[in-house]
Write an enzyme that holds these catalytic residues in place. Structure first.
Site, short mmCIF file in Angstrom:
data_model
loop_
_atom_site.label_atom_id
_atom_site.label_comp_id
_atom_site.label_asym_id
_atom_site.label_seq_id
_atom_site.Cartn_x
_atom_site.Cartn_y
_atom_site.Cartn_z
N GLY A 83 0.65 -1.07 0.03
CA GLY A 83 -0.03 -0.01 0.02
C GLY A 83 0.75 1.17 0.12
N ARG B 21 1.04 -5.10 -5.67
CA ARG B 21 1.19 -6.30 -4.68
C ARG B 21 1.41 -7.40 -5.54
NH1 ARG B 21 -2.94 -3.65 -1.23
NH2 ARG B 21 -1.65 -3.11 0.54
N ASP C 224 6.13 -4.92 6.29
CA ASP C 224 6.84 -6.12 6.53
C ASP C 224 6.64 -7.20 5.44
OD1 ASP C 224 4.08 -6.30 7.40
OD2 ASP C 224 4.60 -8.04 8.75
N THR D 171 4.37 2.60 5.65
CA THR D 171 2.84 2.37 5.68
C THR D 171 2.05 3.45 6.63
OG1 THR D 171 1.65 0.59 6.55
CG2 THR D 171 3.73 0.48 7.26
N ASP E 172 -0.04 2.06 8.56
CA ASP E 172 -0.74 1.46 9.66
C ASP E 172 0.26 1.51 10.90
OD1 ASP E 172 -2.58 0.70 7.75
OD2 ASP E 172 -1.56 -1.13 7.26
N ASP F 191 2.53 -0.55 11.95
CA ASP F 191 2.49 -1.64 12.42
C ASP F 191 3.68 -2.77 12.22
OD1 ASP F 191 2.35 -1.91 9.55
OD2 ASP F 191 0.88 -3.39 9.45
N ARG G 86 -5.16 -2.22 9.33
CA ARG G 86 -5.17 -3.74 9.48
C ARG G 86 -5.17 -4.19 10.62
NH1 ARG G 86 -0.64 -5.47 4.82
NH2 ARG G 86 -2.16 -5.11 3.16
P1 ADP Z 1 3.22 -4.33 2.92
O1 ADP Z 1 4.53 -4.71 2.51
O2 ADP Z 1 2.68 -3.17 3.15
O3 ADP Z 1 2.99 -5.23 4.23
P2 ADP Z 1 2.04 -6.70 1.54
O4 ADP Z 1 1.95 -7.69 2.54
O5 ADP Z 1 0.87 -6.77 0.54
O6 ADP Z 1 2.40 -5.29 1.92
O7 ADP Z 1 3.23 -6.87 0.75
C1 ADP Z 1 3.50 -6.29 -0.57
C2 ADP Z 1 4.45 -7.37 -1.54
O8 ADP Z 1 5.55 -7.96 -0.89
C3 ADP Z 1 3.48 -8.45 -1.77
O9 ADP Z 1 2.35 -8.41 -2.59
C4 ADP Z 1 4.50 -9.57 -2.24
O10 ADP Z 1 4.92 -9.35 -3.79
C5 ADP Z 1 5.58 -9.53 -1.44
N1 ADP Z 1 5.60 -10.18 -0.10
C6 ADP Z 1 4.83 -10.24 0.73
N2 ADP Z 1 4.84 -11.27 1.62
C7 ADP Z 1 5.92 -11.97 1.19
C8 ADP Z 1 6.75 -13.39 1.23
N3 ADP Z 1 6.14 -13.99 2.56
N4 ADP Z 1 7.69 -13.63 0.56
C9 ADP Z 1 8.13 -13.20 -0.58
N5 ADP Z 1 7.34 -11.86 -0.85
C10 ADP Z 1 6.39 -11.40 -0.02
O1 F6P Z 2 -1.52 -1.28 4.67
C1 F6P Z 2 -2.02 0.04 4.29
C2 F6P Z 2 -3.61 -0.17 4.02
O2 F6P Z 2 -4.17 0.93 3.60
C3 F6P Z 2 -4.31 -0.85 5.11
O3 F6P Z 2 -4.65 0.13 6.09
C4 F6P Z 2 -5.57 -1.34 4.43
O4 F6P Z 2 -6.32 -2.38 5.35
C5 F6P Z 2 -5.10 -1.62 3.27
O5 F6P Z 2 -3.85 -1.11 2.99
C6 F6P Z 2 -5.96 -1.39 2.05
O6 F6P Z 2 -5.54 -1.97 0.85
P1 F6P Z 2 -6.19 -1.65 -0.35
O7 F6P Z 2 -5.26 -0.07 -0.92
O8 F6P Z 2 -5.57 -2.73 -1.48
O9 F6P Z 2 -7.49 -1.65 -0.52
#
Ligand code: ADP
Ligand code: F6P
Length: 322
Positions: free
Chosen positions: A11, A72, A103, A126, A128, A130, A172
């Site tokens: 995000g 993503r 993360d 982010t 969040d 978090d 989240r």
């Molecule tokens: P954020 O980085 O905000 O936590 P996401 O959890 O959606 O957001 O992760 C962003 C991107 O990072 C995912 O779409 C994926 O490409 C990569 N990613 C997330 N988790 C993993 C994982 N366990 N292993 C490898 N790549 C990951």
């Molecule tokens: O992680 C950032 C965030 O805005 C969260 O607060 C929310 O749950 C999520 O992303 C929303 O995701 P999307 O932009 O895919 O709707």
């Protein structure tokens, strides 16, 4: 270290551009070549990688979102997909990568380092707030301010009509946005994953406050506890009040970053480049007690969660809503 790349993933968050700008400008100053990767890991896999110049980062410090675009890519959990991405970076002779994201994005970066030896540094971006190990993430402060502004606007109309408003905010599984918006704007109650307030508890608070002459209630609902609409349905079964629901949604994620986020992002961007130049890898940049520090990147998911201060703040917020 001669060539580095920067990407934003997950995000978007206000202040990501300030981090990109600082990292790129600091790297140019050090004589490095800088590449931008569009759409996070998706662009790495699609080889959407371009050489950045100072004009790519000019005039972006005050812009929300991310000029590098974000995406993503769940397929990045597949080692074969990561290999394609790593090979693309290597074809450009890129030795270091700065990943700005949450993360999930850090997990991807960690695997790129462990499997393919690409030096990676994570910058927490982010709304969040978090990520374990850092007091603040880039974007959180801006979003908090957007929520506060919305609460002030809602309070005017809530008072005029003597209504109860449930305001659903993002975050989240983290209740930081709801909790600290409540503290900062004088909220009248909150539902967050970290506190066990029941609908009955909040209904009781509303009743008491109304009996004491209060004309409105602004109650924050962190998305991690569920939908404000569902909570609202239950609440109006217990307390007789005219209820309205506002889901702030993605409005919370847009707009010009706050001064706090710009400064945080600027310090973190430069620090990430410094770390790469020092030969470091597998680290994330943190802000701890107003100092910019580093931790192993897996601290973001394996680290010790210290909620001592948050618990005290929840207690205080409870008292102040009564
Ligand atoms: P954020 O980085 O905000 O936590 P996401 O959890 O959606 O957001 O992760 C962003 C991107 O990072 C995912 O779409 C994926 O490409 C990569 N990613 C997330 N988790 C993993 C994982 N366990 N292993 C490898 N790549 C990951
Ligand atoms: O992680 C950032 C965030 O805005 C969260 O607060 C929310 O749950 C999520 O992303 C929303 O995701 P999307 O932009 O895919 O709707």
């Amino acid at each position: 270290m001669k060539k580095i790349a920067i990407l934003t993933s997950g995000g978007d968050a206000p202040g990501m551009n300030a981090a990109i700008r600082s990292a790129a400008k600091f790297a140019f100053y050090q004589g490095l070549e800088v590449f931008g990767v569009r759409r996070g890991y998706k662009g790495m896999v699609d080889n959407d990688i371009f050489k950045m110049t100072s004009s790519d980062v000019s005039g972006i410090i005050d812009r929300g979102g991310t000029v590098l675009l974000s995406a993503r890519l769940p397929e990045f959990k597949d080692p074969e997909v990561r290999k394609i991405a790593a090979d693309n970076l290597k074809a450009h002779k890129i030795q270091g990568l700065i990943v700005i994201g949450g993360d999930g994005s850090f997990r991807g970066a960690d695997l790129l380092f462990k499997e393919h030896g690409i030096k990676v540094i994570g910058i927490p971006g982010t709304i969040d707030n978090d990520i374990i190990g850092t007091d603040f993430t880039i974007g959180y402060d801006t979003t908090l301010n957007i929520i506060i502004e919305a609460m002030v606007r809602l309070r005017d109309t809530a008072t005029s009509h003597e209504r109860t408003y449930l305001v659903e905010v993002m975050g989240r599984d983290a209740g930081d946005l709801a909790l600290y918006a409540s503290l900062a704007a004088g909220g009248d109650g909150f539902f967050i994953p970290e506190a066990k307030d029941s609908i009955q508890d909040i209904a009781g608070v509303i009743k008491e406050r109304r009996a004491a002459g209060k004309l409105h209630d602004i109650i924050l609902v962190s998305e991690g506890v569920g939908s404000a609409y569902e909570i609202g349905k239950e609440l109006t079964k217990i307390v007789d009040t005219e209820l309205r629901i506002t889901v702030l949604g993605h409005i919370q994620r847009g707009g010009s970053p706050s001064a706090f986020d710009r400064v945080l992002a600027t310090k973190m961007g430069a620090k990430a480049v410094k770390e790469l130049m020092a030969g470091e890898s597998g680290m994330m940049i943190c802000s701890e007690s107003n100092k910019i520090t580093t931790k192993f990147i897996d601290y973001a998911w394996n680290g010790i969660v210290d909620n001592t201060q948050k618990r005290k703040d929840i207690e205080l917020a409870h008292i102040l809503t009564r």
